[in-house]
Design an enzyme around this catalytic site. Structure first.
Site, PDB file in Angstrom:
ATOM      1  N   LYS A  35       0.836  -1.212   0.000  1.00 44.76           N
ATOM      2  CA  LYS A  35       0.000   0.000   0.000  1.00 44.76           C
ATOM      3  C   LYS A  35       0.874   1.268   0.000  1.00 44.76           C
ATOM      4  O   LYS A  35       0.625   2.195  -0.767  1.00 44.76           O
ATOM      5  CB  LYS A  35      -0.948  -0.012   1.214  1.00 44.76           C
ATOM      6  CG  LYS A  35      -1.910  -1.198   1.185  1.00 44.76           C
ATOM      7  CD  LYS A  35      -2.896  -1.191   2.328  1.00 44.76           C
ATOM      8  CE  LYS A  35      -2.266  -1.378   3.677  1.00 44.76           C
ATOM      9  NZ  LYS A  35      -1.624  -2.697   3.856  1.00 44.76           N
ATOM     10  N   THR A  36       1.916   1.251   0.848  1.00 42.76           N
ATOM     11  CA  THR A  36       2.806   2.423   0.885  1.00 42.76           C
ATOM     12  C   THR A  36       3.502   2.579  -0.468  1.00 42.76           C
ATOM     13  O   THR A  36       3.614   3.691  -1.006  1.00 42.76           O
ATOM     14  CB  THR A  36       3.868   2.240   1.996  1.00 42.76           C
ATOM     15  OG1 THR A  36       3.203   1.923   3.213  1.00 42.76           O
ATOM     16  CG2 THR A  36       4.708   3.491   2.168  1.00 42.76           C
TER      17      THR A  36
ATOM     18  N   ASP B 111      -1.580   6.424   6.376  1.00 41.46           N
ATOM     19  CA  ASP B 111      -1.598   5.001   6.700  1.00 41.46           C
ATOM     20  C   ASP B 111      -2.516   4.782   7.910  1.00 41.46           C
ATOM     21  O   ASP B 111      -2.683   5.697   8.719  1.00 41.46           O
ATOM     22  CB  ASP B 111      -0.162   4.565   7.036  1.00 41.46           C
ATOM     23  CG  ASP B 111       0.046   3.083   6.820  1.00 41.46           C
ATOM     24  OD1 ASP B 111      -0.885   2.403   6.349  1.00 41.46           O
ATOM     25  OD2 ASP B 111       1.160   2.600   7.114  1.00 41.46           O
TER      26      ASP B 111
ATOM     27  N   THR C 189      -6.041  -1.643   6.875  1.00 42.93           N
ATOM     28  CA  THR C 189      -6.097  -3.107   6.830  1.00 42.93           C
ATOM     29  C   THR C 189      -7.555  -3.545   6.962  1.00 42.93           C
ATOM     30  O   THR C 189      -7.885  -4.685   6.730  1.00 42.93           O
ATOM     31  CB  THR C 189      -5.288  -3.715   7.996  1.00 42.93           C
ATOM     32  OG1 THR C 189      -5.640  -3.017   9.187  1.00 42.93           O
ATOM     33  CG2 THR C 189      -3.799  -3.568   7.758  1.00 42.93           C
TER      34      THR C 189
ATOM     35  N   ARG D  72       6.515  -8.331   1.545  1.00 43.02           N
ATOM     36  CA  ARG D  72       7.451  -7.939   2.618  1.00 43.02           C
ATOM     37  C   ARG D  72       8.124  -9.185   3.209  1.00 43.02           C
ATOM     38  O   ARG D  72       9.327  -9.179   3.474  1.00 43.02           O
ATOM     39  CB  ARG D  72       6.717  -7.165   3.722  1.00 43.02           C
ATOM     40  CG  ARG D  72       7.616  -6.932   4.940  1.00 43.02           C
ATOM     41  CD  ARG D  72       7.008  -6.032   5.981  1.00 43.02           C
ATOM     42  NE  ARG D  72       6.916  -4.667   5.510  1.00 43.02           N
ATOM     43  CZ  ARG D  72       5.852  -3.901   5.652  1.00 43.02           C
ATOM     44  NH1 ARG D  72       4.767  -4.377   6.253  1.00 43.02           N
ATOM     45  NH2 ARG D  72       5.854  -2.677   5.200  1.00 43.02           N
TER      46      ARG D  72
HETATM   47  N1  LIG Z   1       3.718  -5.485  -5.934  1.00 42.76           N
HETATM   48  C1  LIG Z   1       4.951  -5.418  -5.442  1.00 42.76           C
HETATM   49  N2  LIG Z   1       6.010  -5.632  -6.240  1.00 42.76           N
HETATM   50  C2  LIG Z   1       7.267  -5.606  -5.739  1.00 42.76           C
HETATM   51  N3  LIG Z   1       7.563  -5.339  -4.447  1.00 42.76           N
HETATM   52  C3  LIG Z   1       6.551  -5.102  -3.614  1.00 42.76           C
HETATM   53  C4  LIG Z   1       5.201  -5.126  -4.078  1.00 42.76           C
HETATM   54  N4  LIG Z   1       4.392  -4.851  -3.038  1.00 42.76           N
HETATM   55  C5  LIG Z   1       5.192  -4.667  -1.980  1.00 42.76           C
HETATM   56  N5  LIG Z   1       6.487  -4.812  -2.317  1.00 42.76           N
HETATM   57  C6  LIG Z   1       7.622  -4.697  -1.413  1.00 42.76           C
HETATM   58  O1  LIG Z   1       7.219  -5.151  -0.123  1.00 42.76           O
HETATM   59  C7  LIG Z   1       7.661  -4.262   0.893  1.00 42.76           C
HETATM   60  C8  LIG Z   1       6.474  -3.816   1.714  1.00 42.76           C
HETATM   61  O2  LIG Z   1       5.614  -3.000   0.930  1.00 42.76           O
HETATM   62  P1  LIG Z   1       4.801  -1.775   1.546  1.00 42.76           P
HETATM   63  O3  LIG Z   1       5.618  -1.086   2.603  1.00 42.76           O
HETATM   64  O4  LIG Z   1       4.349  -0.949   0.412  1.00 42.76           O
HETATM   65  O5  LIG Z   1       3.600  -2.538   2.197  1.00 42.76           O
HETATM   66  P2  LIG Z   1       2.333  -1.934   2.984  1.00 42.76           P
HETATM   67  O6  LIG Z   1       1.125  -2.628   2.452  1.00 42.76           O
HETATM   68  O7  LIG Z   1       2.339  -0.463   2.927  1.00 42.76           O
HETATM   69  O8  LIG Z   1       2.608  -2.416   4.431  1.00 42.76           O
HETATM   70  P3  LIG Z   1       2.066  -1.731   5.814  1.00 42.76           P
HETATM   71  O9  LIG Z   1       0.598  -1.800   5.745  1.00 42.76           O
HETATM   72  O10 LIG Z   1       2.674  -2.631   6.867  1.00 42.76           O
HETATM   73  O11 LIG Z   1       2.629  -0.338   5.828  1.00 42.76           O
HETATM   74  C9  LIG Z   1       8.412  -3.143   0.173  1.00 42.76           C
HETATM   75  O12 LIG Z   1       9.794  -3.407   0.245  1.00 42.76           O
HETATM   76  C10 LIG Z   1       7.996  -3.248  -1.264  1.00 42.76           C
HETATM   77  O13 LIG Z   1       9.074  -2.957  -2.086  1.00 42.76           O
END
Ligand SMILES: Nc1ncnc2c1ncn2[C@@H]1O[C@H](COP(=O)(O)OP(=O)(O)OP(=O)(O)O)[C@@H](O)[C@H]1O
Length: 363
Positions: A83-84, A128, A177, A236
């Site tokens: 998401k980030t 977030d 979430t 992740r």
């Molecule tokens: N579709 C994707 N392709 C490649 N890498 C990804 C992808 N989605 C996530 N990642 C990698 O996974 C890691 C976590 O992603 P991210 O921080 O965006 O997750 P998030 O959903 O925001 O998590 P949270 O809710 O815990 O903040 C990052 O290092 C990102 O590079």
């Protein structure tokens, strides 16, 4: 922490249980440092989530064609699914700066007013855990999203006055979430909602190959498949397991990640072929061996594994349920036939003369 320990767990243990785990979906300190380098920079590079990517691509292209600021976007999905990363891609695709904050950081409406009033035109505000914002801040956000205006209250009591403050148009990207927890008035103000799904093993394999390239690690297709299968559908976790396997490959092998190296490395870290770790297996072992597969109450199960109720319920169970290994029933927790097989045991129905669990799985 030690799941074989018979000493009663402390509250600190329970709180730390999720964070300690190699297969936790939440970011730890090391992730935060490395993730920036591994984040895809545009929609092209972003692996999987085809539907969200395609829809978002349209939303952004249309906004760009109109020369307008993109609509507000809500992204929902489990931690670590990207998401980030997507919010940063939205900003990059719009050629706009991004400001990152989170719901729990905005406790007062004034905190939000300060952020909103300092945004530049077209800026992306990533919020977030938007479901954890305080009520007054949430109400201020309604007006900001719809009319690009906030009322700043000056003074207190009967003398208080509301001073309207115009805001430049901005794009709010909210992440949660739990989309269901958002009040409908807030949910309705997003022009686009993207639901992020868990990733298929083939998609995680692509994430792993891409990250290995960026980390300068040599990995064979089979090695990436082995890690992908244990990553619980979450990029992740895939990236984290890759880093641990890389360490093992450097120390114990010639640096190349083959299937065998990945499997041995993850064996050392006690992440099994399906992505279960020691806590998950402790829960299943207790359920199967001590309680014949259940049904057993959550508290009893927690005592049996020496954990807090909350740790079993919130840390171990969601993945076990998702994997179809454990079911929550009104009569207690039960193991499914797949759990017996996964743990190398024979389900009671198949044991000679066994009658222990017959008829319980449908409960
Ligand atoms: N579709 C994707 N392709 C490649 N890498 C990804 C992808 N989605 C996530 N990642 C990698 O996974 C890691 C976590 O992603 P991210 O921080 O965006 O997750 P998030 O959903 O925001 O998590 P949270 O809710 O815990 O903040 C990052 O290092 C990102 O590079």
């Amino acid at each position: 922490m030690n799941w074989d320990d018979t000493a009663p767990p402390t509250a600190e243990d329970a709180a730390g249980a999720a964070a300690d785990r190699l297969v936790a979906a939440d970011a730890d300190g090391e992730d935060t440092a490395v993730e920036a380098a591994l984040r895809p920079k545009d929609l092209e590079e972003f692996v999987g989530q085809e539907r969200v990517r395609e829809q978002l691509d349209l939303v952004l292209k249309a906004a760009r064609a109109r020369g307008a600021t993109a609509d507000h976007v809500l992204l929902s999905g489990a931690p670590g699914l990207g998401k980030t990363t997507l919010s940063m891609i939205i900003a990059a695709e719009m050629g706009a700066p991004i400001r990152i904050t989170s719901g729990p950081a905005i406790q007062h409406a004034g905190d939000l007013a300060a952020i909103l009033s300092s945004l530049q035109e077209g800026e992306v505000l990533f919020l977030d855990e938007i479901h954890r914002m305080s009520r007054p801040a949430e109400e201020m956000l309604y007006m900001a999203m719809e009319d690009f205006r906030v009322d700043v209250i000056v003074g207190k009591g009967p003398g208080a006055t509301a001073i309207p403050l115009e805001l430049p148009p901005f794009t709010l990207v909210g992440a949660t979430t739990r989309a269901g927890l958002l009040p409908p008035p807030l949910r309705d103000r997003f022009g686009f909602t993207g639901h992020m799904e868990f990733y298929a093993p083939a998609e995680l394999q692509r994430v792993i190959h891409r990250s290995a390239g960026l980390l300068d690690v040599v990995i064979e297709t089979e090695g990436a498949a082995e890690i992908a299968g244990r990553s619980r559908g979450t990029p992740r976790i895939a990236n984290r397991l890759l880093r641990r396997v890389r360490d093992y490959a450097q120390v114990k092998a010639d640096g190349v990640i083959t299937r065998e190296v990945a499997s041995q490395a993850l064996g050392v870290y006690e992440v099994d072929g399906r992505g279960l770790d020691r806590l998950d297996r402790a829960v299943l072992t207790a359920l199967l061996k001590l309680f014949g597969g259940g049904p057993v109450g959550l508290s009893t199960l927690a005592v049996a594994v020496g954990e807090e109720r909350e740790t079993v319920e919130e840390v171990a169970e969601p993945f076990l349920v998702r994997e179809g290994l454990l079911a929550r029933t009104p009569r207690g927790r039960i193991a499914t036939p797949a759990a017996w097989t996964h743990m190398g045991l024979v389900p009671p129905q198949q044991q000679a003369g066994g009658s222990g669990q017959q008829g319980l799985f449908g409960a």
